[in-house]
Design a protein around this motif. Structure first.
Motif, PDB file in Angstrom:
ATOM      1  N   ASP A 229     -12.978  59.504  16.006  1.00 36.18           N
ATOM      2  CA  ASP A 229     -11.858  60.454  15.989  1.00 36.18           C
ATOM      3  C   ASP A 229     -10.613  59.892  16.669  1.00 36.18           C
ATOM      4  O   ASP A 229      -9.513  59.974  16.138  1.00 36.18           O
ATOM      5  CB  ASP A 229     -12.257  61.740  16.734  1.00 36.18           C
ATOM      6  N   THR A 230     -10.808  59.354  17.872  1.00 37.67           N
ATOM      7  CA  THR A 230      -9.639  58.867  18.607  1.00 37.67           C
ATOM      8  C   THR A 230      -9.730  57.351  18.747  1.00 37.67           C
ATOM      9  O   THR A 230     -10.825  56.776  18.692  1.00 37.67           O
ATOM     10  CB  THR A 230      -9.569  59.474  20.031  1.00 37.67           C
ATOM     11  N   ASP A 231      -8.558  56.736  18.965  1.00 40.69           N
ATOM     12  CA  ASP A 231      -8.542  55.269  19.113  1.00 40.69           C
ATOM     13  C   ASP A 231      -9.304  54.843  20.356  1.00 40.69           C
ATOM     14  O   ASP A 231      -9.971  53.797  20.359  1.00 40.69           O
ATOM     15  CB  ASP A 231      -7.092  54.763  19.176  1.00 40.69           C
ATOM     16  N   ASP A 232      -9.225  55.643  21.420  1.00 37.16           N
ATOM     17  CA  ASP A 232      -9.977  55.281  22.629  1.00 37.16           C
ATOM     18  C   ASP A 232     -11.470  55.286  22.341  1.00 37.16           C
ATOM     19  O   ASP A 232     -12.206  54.395  22.777  1.00 37.16           O
ATOM     20  CB  ASP A 232      -9.665  56.267  23.771  1.00 37.16           C
ATOM     21  N   ASP A 233     -11.934  56.289  21.586  1.00 40.86           N
ATOM     22  CA  ASP A 233     -13.363  56.341  21.258  1.00 40.86           C
ATOM     23  C   ASP A 233     -13.760  55.139  20.397  1.00 40.86           C
ATOM     24  O   ASP A 233     -14.839  54.572  20.540  1.00 40.86           O
ATOM     25  CB  ASP A 233     -13.708  57.645  20.532  1.00 40.86           C
ATOM     26  N   THR A 234     -12.865  54.767  19.468  1.00 38.58           N
ATOM     27  CA  THR A 234     -13.185  53.595  18.621  1.00 38.58           C
ATOM     28  C   THR A 234     -13.273  52.344  19.482  1.00 38.58           C
ATOM     29  O   THR A 234     -14.190  51.527  19.324  1.00 38.58           O
ATOM     30  CB  THR A 234     -12.106  53.405  17.528  1.00 38.58           C
ATOM     31  N   ARG A 235     -12.316  52.204  20.405  1.00 40.88           N
ATOM     32  CA  ARG A 235     -12.338  51.006  21.269  1.00 40.88           C
ATOM     33  C   ARG A 235     -13.601  50.986  22.120  1.00 40.88           C
ATOM     34  O   ARG A 235     -14.235  49.945  22.279  1.00 40.88           O
ATOM     35  CB  ARG A 235     -11.085  50.966  22.150  1.00 40.88           C
TER      36      ARG A 235
ATOM     37  N   LEU B  69     -24.434  42.845  15.141  1.00 43.71           N
ATOM     38  CA  LEU B  69     -23.060  42.369  15.337  1.00 43.71           C
ATOM     39  C   LEU B  69     -22.127  43.022  14.325  1.00 43.71           C
ATOM     40  O   LEU B  69     -22.304  42.874  13.114  1.00 43.71           O
ATOM     41  CB  LEU B  69     -22.962  40.848  15.204  1.00 43.71           C
ATOM     42  N   CYS B  70     -21.174  43.788  14.850  1.00 44.04           N
ATOM     43  CA  CYS B  70     -20.050  44.282  14.052  1.00 44.04           C
ATOM     44  C   CYS B  70     -18.800  43.717  14.717  1.00 44.04           C
ATOM     45  O   CYS B  70     -18.808  43.452  15.917  1.00 44.04           O
ATOM     46  CB  CYS B  70     -19.978  45.808  14.089  1.00 44.04           C
ATOM     47  N   THR B  71     -17.714  43.551  13.963  1.00 46.75           N
ATOM     48  CA  THR B  71     -16.505  42.965  14.563  1.00 46.75           C
ATOM     49  C   THR B  71     -15.311  43.914  14.378  1.00 46.75           C
ATOM     50  O   THR B  71     -15.346  44.796  13.521  1.00 46.75           O
ATOM     51  CB  THR B  71     -16.221  41.564  13.979  1.00 46.75           C
ATOM     52  N   PRO B  72     -14.274  43.724  15.185  1.00 45.14           N
ATOM     53  CA  PRO B  72     -13.143  44.656  15.151  1.00 45.14           C
ATOM     54  C   PRO B  72     -12.122  44.325  14.064  1.00 45.14           C
ATOM     55  O   PRO B  72     -12.037  43.190  13.605  1.00 45.14           O
ATOM     56  CB  PRO B  72     -12.501  44.452  16.530  1.00 45.14           C
ATOM     57  N   THR B  73     -11.375  45.332  13.686  1.00 41.74           N
ATOM     58  CA  THR B  73     -10.188  45.113  12.856  1.00 41.74           C
ATOM     59  C   THR B  73      -9.228  46.261  13.159  1.00 41.74           C
ATOM     60  O   THR B  73      -9.482  47.055  14.079  1.00 41.74           O
ATOM     61  CB  THR B  73     -10.530  45.040  11.355  1.00 41.74           C
ATOM     62  N   SER B  74      -8.128  46.325  12.439  1.00 35.45           N
ATOM     63  CA  SER B  74      -7.282  47.507  12.588  1.00 35.45           C
ATOM     64  C   SER B  74      -6.813  47.933  11.205  1.00 35.45           C
ATOM     65  O   SER B  74      -6.627  47.100  10.309  1.00 35.45           O
ATOM     66  CB  SER B  74      -6.101  47.226  13.520  1.00 35.45           C
ATOM     67  N   VAL B  75      -6.697  49.237  11.036  1.00 34.77           N
ATOM     68  CA  VAL B  75      -6.253  49.803   9.757  1.00 34.77           C
ATOM     69  C   VAL B  75      -5.083  50.727  10.057  1.00 34.77           C
ATOM     70  O   VAL B  75      -5.223  51.652  10.871  1.00 34.77           O
ATOM     71  CB  VAL B  75      -7.398  50.598   9.079  1.00 34.77           C
ATOM     72  N   ASN B  76      -3.956  50.463   9.424  1.00 31.93           N
ATOM     73  CA  ASN B  76      -2.726  51.235   9.682  1.00 31.93           C
ATOM     74  C   ASN B  76      -2.441  51.319  11.173  1.00 31.93           C
ATOM     75  O   ASN B  76      -2.131  52.391  11.710  1.00 31.93           O
ATOM     76  CB  ASN B  76      -2.838  52.643   9.087  1.00 31.93           C
ATOM     77  N   GLY B  77      -2.627  50.215  11.850  1.00 31.48           N
ATOM     78  CA  GLY B  77      -2.315  50.150  13.274  1.00 31.48           C
ATOM     79  C   GLY B  77      -3.369  50.781  14.180  1.00 31.48           C
ATOM     80  O   GLY B  77      -3.207  50.788  15.397  1.00 31.48           O
ATOM     81  N   ARG B  78      -4.453  51.293  13.612  1.00 32.40           N
ATOM     82  CA  ARG B  78      -5.485  51.933  14.445  1.00 32.40           C
ATOM     83  C   ARG B  78      -6.720  51.032  14.519  1.00 32.40           C
ATOM     84  O   ARG B  78      -7.109  50.424  13.520  1.00 32.40           O
ATOM     85  CB  ARG B  78      -5.882  53.278  13.836  1.00 32.40           C
ATOM     86  N   PRO B  79      -7.352  50.957  15.688  1.00 32.13           N
ATOM     87  CA  PRO B  79      -8.538  50.100  15.791  1.00 32.13           C
ATOM     88  C   PRO B  79      -9.668  50.626  14.911  1.00 32.13           C
ATOM     89  O   PRO B  79      -9.771  51.839  14.692  1.00 32.13           O
ATOM     90  CB  PRO B  79      -8.924  50.187  17.276  1.00 32.13           C
ATOM     91  N   ALA B  80     -10.470  49.731  14.405  1.00 26.13           N
ATOM     92  CA  ALA B  80     -11.579  50.118  13.525  1.00 26.13           C
ATOM     93  C   ALA B  80     -12.696  49.092  13.653  1.00 26.13           C
ATOM     94  O   ALA B  80     -12.506  47.999  14.194  1.00 26.13           O
ATOM     95  CB  ALA B  80     -11.091  50.207  12.077  1.00 26.13           C
ATOM     96  N   VAL B  81     -13.861  49.486  13.153  1.00 31.12           N
ATOM     97  CA  VAL B  81     -15.055  48.632  13.212  1.00 31.12           C
ATOM     98  C   VAL B  81     -15.353  48.131  11.800  1.00 31.12           C
ATOM     99  O   VAL B  81     -15.299  48.908  10.850  1.00 31.12           O
ATOM    100  CB  VAL B  81     -16.277  49.449  13.726  1.00 31.12           C
ATOM    101  N   ARG B  82     -15.665  46.838  11.695  1.00 30.46           N
ATOM    102  CA  ARG B  82     -16.032  46.253  10.399  1.00 30.46           C
ATOM    103  C   ARG B  82     -17.523  45.980  10.371  1.00 30.46           C
ATOM    104  O   ARG B  82     -18.071  45.457  11.350  1.00 30.46           O
ATOM    105  CB  ARG B  82     -15.361  44.887  10.207  1.00 30.46           C
ATOM    106  N   ALA B  83     -18.157  46.276   9.244  1.00 28.89           N
ATOM    107  CA  ALA B  83     -19.558  45.882   9.031  1.00 28.89           C
ATOM    108  C   ALA B  83     -19.632  45.269   7.638  1.00 28.89           C
ATOM    109  O   ALA B  83     -19.323  45.940   6.650  1.00 28.89           O
ATOM    110  CB  ALA B  83     -20.475  47.096   9.133  1.00 28.89           C
TER     111      ALA B  83
END
Ligand SMILES: Cc1ncc(COP(=O)(O)O)c(C=O)c1O
Length: 476
Positions: free
Chosen positions: A409-415, A428-442
């Motif tokens: 829901d929130t960027d802090d929770d994603t981080r 192992l999952c790695t980070p990315t960002s979508v529209n400037g928001r942090p996100a998780v890639r699998a």
């Protein structure tokens, strides 16, 4: 010597097969419990004066090195993009190493060169690439590079050669030529631009909400650059960007490049393998308009790294840009003009026989087997995407091919979720960002990933998410 080698190969084979079984059963973690420097201090700081046995070397490999590795073949390795492998590829690499040939020119190992011509043509057919990219088609052909990064660099050299009619290396032309890509292009694209002396590439806007290059913005930038005295040399479009697997509109970009006489390189390092399946061929609509195209067989085609396959429809531009022929490389076959010398299609001079592994892989799996593996991974990704969609507090951002990108829901929770996932050794999952928001890639692609692993991974992700809300939640 031969006896010791035979025994050691038997041992190494048993060790590897046991390791693969342990990975498949998830009996070992994905990431190692290593502190920085732990392998450095476990190894002697000086080389051995006396010879050691091959068995000792193998024993130390499993004692010191393997425990310090991240297991890219592990079924719960969902980071970056996959770099998957297979017994056929390993066998070919072993045979290749044993033969120890160097195929820089046709004359230095004719079969290495001709096998590469055949397998790159085979793969071109299997991926649905047009005749212009086949060796048998006349002006084009495929070559195995070490990486998609090298493919960009080589394409840039060829583009500069063509745009300048060979004059790009002459004094006074610095800063004249331009490369274009979006900011979603892989970092190897700006790197290629820098290394080839172009400086930073000109960034073209993407169409909002799609991540795809905007062909109108590209056209306007090319016009403005020409008006200002620059020479547009190369556009790098991506089919399957690393962050969200966005696909640039190759048909429109290709037509523009043709009109403007600008080289078009299409980087499909990851997503290109999917076009083995006819239902994903639309990803490369317009590819006949490209001057070069690259796919990492070492990502999603069961072929050990490194094995990037690059095709061009204008091989003369490549060889004109890169061929330098001192007397020590001259030979009658080259002088006849009737053979391919792959040294002129790449940056290094020397080259191992990488074609053998692609040949083994294509024969051992058949194109059908490679297609089945891709469809299997895409099905698993779709299942994870629907689990995420159904879970309160989680948001699916992207599901494209084998890649799933999501956030909380929130960027802090994603981080927080990301930092928990990145310290969990069992996946192992790695980070990315979508529209400037942090996100998780699998990204799915391990040769051993299955529905059981998917559910295991999802349970861990969910529980890590619940731990954020309730730190007492158990991860066991
Ligand atoms: C789209 C894309 N292009 C290029 C690369 C770089 O690949 P390589 O390591 O072969 O240079 C990657 C790596 O993941 C990628 O995803």
């Amino acid at each position: 010597m031969g006896d010791e080698f035979e025994a050691a190969i038997g041992t190494a084979t048993r060790q590897l097969v046991a390791h693969w079984r342990a990975l498949a059963a998830r009996e070992v973690p994905v990431t190692p419990p290593c502190e920085p420097g732990s392998v450095l201090t476990a190894l002697p700081s000086a080389p051995p004066e006396q010879a050691e046995s091959l068995e000792e070397l193998l024993a130390d490999t499993w004692k010191v090195i393997v425990p310090g590795l991240t297991h890219w073949q592990h079924p719960a390795f969902l980071g970056y993009f996959p770099t998957n492998n297979s017994p056929a590829s390993v066998l070919a690499e072993y045979v290749t190493a044993g033969l120890g040939v160097q195929g820089m020119m046709w004359s230095t190992s004719p079969a290495a060169t001709e096998l590469e011509q055949v397998v790159t043509d085979w793969l071109a057919q299997a991926l649905g690439l047009p005749e212009v990219f086949h060796h048998s088609g006349g002006r084009g052909g495929g070559v195995i590079q070490d990486s998609a990064s090298s493919a960009v660099l080589v394409a840039t050299a060829a583009a500069l050669q063509r745009a300048s009619q060979g004059r790009w290396r002459t004094a006074g032309t610095e800063g004249r030529y331009r490369m274009y890509c979006t900011e979603r292009a892989h970092s190897c694209v700006p790197k290629g631009s820098r290394l080839s002396g172009l400086g930073e590439p000109q960034l073209i806007a993407t169409v909002p909400g799609t991540g795809r290059m905007d062909p109108d913005a590209l056209s306007a930038r090319i016009d403005a650059d020409r008006a200002a005295g620059f020479v547009p040399a190369i556009v790098v479009a991506t089919v399957g960007t690393t962050d969200i697997c966005a696909v640039d509109p190759v048909p429109d970009i290709g037509q523009l490049c043709r009109r403007e006489n600008v080289w078009l390189h299409v980087d499909a390092a990851y997503a290109g393998s999917a076009t083995l399946c006819p239902e994903y061929r639309h990803l490369i609509d317009g590819i006949d308009l490209a001057d070069s195209y690259a796919v990492n067989a070492h990502k999603w085609m069961r072929t050990g790294t490194p094995c990037d396959v690059m095709w061009t429809s204008d091989r003369a531009a490549l060889t004109d840009a890169m061929s330098i022929s001192p007397s020590y490389l001259r030979n009658p076959a080259t002088d006849s003009g009737h053979v391919v010398d792959f040294r002129d299609w790449q940056v290094p001079l020397g080259r191992p026989m990488r074609a053998l592994k692609l040949w083994y892989v294509m024969r051992a799996h058949g194109v059908q087997g490679l297609r089945d593996a891709i469809r299997h991974d895409i099905r698993l990704a779709a299942e994870l995407a629907s689990l995420i969609t159904a879970e309160p507090g989680f948001h699916l951002e992207v599901h494209e091919l084998g890649l799933v990108v999501f956030r909380r829901d929130t960027d802090d929770d994603t981080r927080d979720l990301l930092s928990r996932l990145q310290t969990d050794p069992t996946l192992l999952c790695t980070p990315t960002s979508v529209n400037g928001r942090p996100a998780v890639r699998a990204a799915f692609g391990s040769p051993y990933v299955d529905a059981d692993t998917l559910h295991y991974v999802w349970k861990r992700i969910r529980t890590h998410g619940q731990c954020l809300e309730n730190p007492a939640a158990s991860l066991s």
